[in-house]
Design a protein around this motif. Structure first.
Motif, short mmCIF file in Angstrom:
data_model
loop_
_atom_site.label_atom_id
_atom_site.label_comp_id
_atom_site.label_asym_id
_atom_site.label_seq_id
_atom_site.Cartn_x
_atom_site.Cartn_y
_atom_site.Cartn_z
N GLU A 10 65.10 -97.77 -48.58
CA GLU A 10 63.72 -98.68 -48.43
C GLU A 10 62.21 -97.70 -48.43
O GLU A 10 61.26 -98.34 -48.57
CB GLU A 10 63.64 -99.61 -47.26
N SER A 13 59.02 -97.77 -50.99
CA SER A 13 58.00 -98.90 -51.02
C SER A 13 56.50 -98.01 -51.10
O SER A 13 56.49 -97.45 -49.91
CB SER A 13 58.12 -99.79 -49.78
N CYS A 15 53.79 -99.78 -49.88
CA CYS A 15 53.24 -100.24 -48.95
C CYS A 15 52.55 -99.62 -47.94
O CYS A 15 53.17 -98.58 -47.12
CB CYS A 15 53.95 -101.39 -48.31
N CYS A 31 48.06 -101.13 -51.82
CA CYS A 31 49.11 -100.41 -52.58
C CYS A 31 48.96 -100.47 -54.11
O CYS A 31 49.80 -99.76 -54.86
CB CYS A 31 50.43 -100.91 -52.22
N ARG A 33 49.70 -102.95 -56.05
CA ARG A 33 50.70 -103.68 -56.89
C ARG A 33 50.27 -105.25 -56.59
O ARG A 33 49.41 -105.80 -56.26
CB ARG A 33 52.23 -103.76 -55.97
N ILE A 38 55.11 -107.22 -55.79
CA ILE A 38 55.24 -107.27 -54.12
C ILE A 38 56.57 -108.00 -54.03
O ILE A 38 57.54 -107.67 -53.20
CB ILE A 38 54.03 -107.63 -53.67
N TRP A 41 59.91 -106.96 -55.14
CA TRP A 41 60.22 -105.48 -54.83
C TRP A 41 61.42 -105.26 -54.41
O TRP A 41 62.40 -104.43 -54.86
CB TRP A 41 59.19 -104.95 -54.07
N SER A 42 62.32 -106.14 -53.46
CA SER A 42 63.68 -106.01 -52.79
C SER A 42 64.49 -106.29 -53.70
O SER A 42 65.58 -105.89 -53.46
CB SER A 42 63.35 -106.80 -51.43
N ARG A 49 61.42 -99.89 -59.69
CA ARG A 49 60.37 -99.41 -58.64
C ARG A 49 59.66 -98.24 -58.90
O ARG A 49 58.54 -98.00 -58.53
CB ARG A 49 60.93 -99.52 -57.17
#
Length: 76
Positions: A10, A13, A15, A31, A33, A38, A41-42, A49
């Protein structure tokens, strides 16, 4: 596929916990994005990414120049 999501690193990111979306550019001022990036993203692959992260430095979340100021008020 879901195992891939839960087992990835993770730290990918961008962020920085300054989450404010600029009303004109629709990009996060922290960020760079988009809201769509956002929110997805996951669920993105690491490659997707990384591709987005490569683009982020060239994006401008806040437009250059002023939005009007005194000169714009005087034109009214």
């Amino acid at each position: 596929m879901s195992d891939e999501i839960w087992s990835r690193n993770e730290l990918d990111s961008p962020c920085i916990q300054i989450c404010v979306v600029h009303p004109e550019t629709r990009l996060c001022t922290g960020c760079n994005r988009s809201i769509d990036e956002i929110s997805r993203w996951s669920k993105m692959t690491r490659e997707t990414r990384l591709s987005i992260m490569d683009e982020l430095p060239s994006r401008q979340s806040i437009p250059k120049g002023r939005r009007g100021g005194r000169a714009a008020r005087l034109k009214r």
